[in-house]
Enzyme design. Structure first.
Site, PDB file in Angstrom:
ATOM      1  CE  LYS A  78     -28.583  29.517  -4.709  1.00  0.00           C
ATOM      2  NZ  LYS A  78     -29.114  29.154  -6.048  1.00  0.00           N
ATOM      3  CG  LEU A 175     -36.302  12.883 -15.358  1.00  0.00           C
ATOM      4  CD1 LEU A 175     -37.286  11.754 -15.665  1.00  0.00           C
ATOM      5  CD2 LEU A 175     -35.393  13.136 -16.550  1.00  0.00           C
ATOM      6  N   GLY A 176     -36.412  17.525 -13.525  1.00  0.00           N
ATOM      7  CA  GLY A 176     -37.036  18.841 -13.432  1.00  0.00           C
ATOM      8  C   GLY A 176     -36.876  19.586 -14.747  1.00  0.00           C
ATOM      9  CG  ASN A 177     -38.580  23.475 -15.219  1.00  0.00           C
ATOM     10  OD1 ASN A 177     -39.483  22.692 -15.472  1.00  0.00           O
ATOM     11  ND2 ASN A 177     -38.773  24.609 -14.572  1.00  0.00           N
ATOM     12  CB  VAL A 178     -32.100  21.953 -15.679  1.00  0.00           C
ATOM     13  CG1 VAL A 178     -30.732  21.759 -16.321  1.00  0.00           C
ATOM     14  CG2 VAL A 178     -32.342  23.435 -15.411  1.00  0.00           C
ATOM     15  N   GLY A 179     -33.190  19.031 -15.965  1.00  0.00           N
ATOM     16  CA  GLY A 179     -32.911  17.609 -16.186  1.00  0.00           C
ATOM     17  C   GLY A 179     -33.676  17.047 -17.368  1.00  0.00           C
TER      18      GLY A 179
END
Length: 339
Positions: A78, A175-179
């Site tokens: 990471k 609610l980002g890109n994946v959410g």
């Protein structure tokens, strides 16, 4: 720091600064037992440097476990870049980070993560070939969401006896890109959405486009629903707020969903099924790993289809052994890594 490295079995920790761009970066390489370490690059503000170092170490371990359980020939790593309030030249900063990655000579491959984009990866790629999720490789978010959606189906079948989403109440936190992509799939399948995000604009978009019901961010965990889907930056659940959950299962896209394994035990005691993050959210890693190796879309799709199978296997082990799926996934990953 050495104590934390030992507790997570991290192989090496690398620090880099670049005065010209203001870059302060950390790369943690947890394991190369199965292959070169692969992990995203986070670009977030941190309260202090110690927190950035700790997060890099903990998430590198998560990536090792995730790659092992996904059957990928990679280890875990990471990268964390400490984000300043003012950045004069973002492109130059990420190109400088690319030079840092290149000094590791292929032992670490980076990719998009929280706070970074495919355009940032393009800047890194100017200085090193050891990067994925560039414009040429594509954004891994859609595949990450597809994998989580398939995992939620498996979780619903295991806990509720049906994978029919019609009328199912799902609370999506983050609610980002994946959410958001996950919320779109759940809505298309007929689920009723309860949503929260620290960005009110993302919530408004979900209300307008997905008929979602907005809930205050700190209240979503305790809101009655069938399934709680954490999709933000973790850890989300701790020994206190886990007792306020009012759902049948927890299954989402976030890394570090649980503060520790004791939280998993509390979920088990309460009869709430937990879908281990190492398994359910591997779709993004699968995309990054396989595109970096030049795999075609059909191969990636086939690998994604194994996520619900692995999750079902973990649930079966957990039920037979009467312990949390999180502890089962942890044990299986360590067996693959350490024998």
């Amino acid at each position: 720091m050495f104590a934390l490295m030992q507790s997570t079995r991290t192989q090496s920790l690398h620090l880099w600064t670049d005065p010209d761009t203001g870059l302060k970066a950390v790369v943690a390489i947890h394991s190369q037992h199965l292959g070169p370490a692969l992990g995203g690059c986070r670009y977030l503000p941190y309260a202090d440097e110690q927190r950035a170092l700790s997060e890099a170490l903990q998430l590198a371990q998560v990536m090792s476990y995730k790659a092992a359980l996904a059957g990928l020939p990679f280890g875990g790593g990471k990268a964390v870049i400490l984000r300043n309030v003012h950045v004069e030249n973002r492109a130059a900063l990420f190109e400088a980070f690319g030079r840092f990655v290149d000094t590791l000579q292929g032992r670490f491959i980076t990719a998009v993560d929280s706070g970074t984009s495919v355009l940032d990866m393009d800047c890194i790629a100017r200085a090193t070939p050891h990067v994925s999720s560039t414009t040429a490789c594509g954004d891994p978010s859609p595949h990450a969401a597809l994998g989580v959606f398939a995992g939620i189906r498996a979780t619903a079948m295991a806990r509720l006896g049906s994978d029919n989403f019609e009328g199912l109440r799902v609370a999506v936190q983050g609610l980002g890109n994946v959410g958001y992509a996950l919320a779109e799939q759940l809505h298309a399948a007929g689920a009723e959405l309860l949503v929260s995000d620290l960005d009110p604009g993302r919530v408004r978009l979900a209300v307008e486009q997905l008929d979602a019901h907005p809930v205050a961010h700190d209240a979503l965990i305790s809101t009655p629903c069938d399934l709680f889907a954490p999709c933000g930056v973790g850890p989300v659940l701790n020994t206190q707020n886990v007792m306020t959950l009012r759902c049948a299962a927890v299954a989402g896209a976030a890394n570090q969903q649980l503060a520790d394994l004791q939280v998993a035990d509390r979920l088990e005691t309460r009869g709430i099924l937990y879908a281990p993050e190492y398994v359910i959210n591997a779709g993004g890693l699968i995309h990054v790993a396989l595109t970096h190796r030049g795999a075609d879309p059909r191969t990636i799709t086939a690998h994604l289809a194994r996520i619900p199978e692995r999750l079902t296997e973990v649930f079966a082990h957990a039920q037979a052994e009467k312990r949390s799926p999180a502890r089962v996934a942890h044990w299986l990953a360590e067996r693959l890594l350490y024998g």
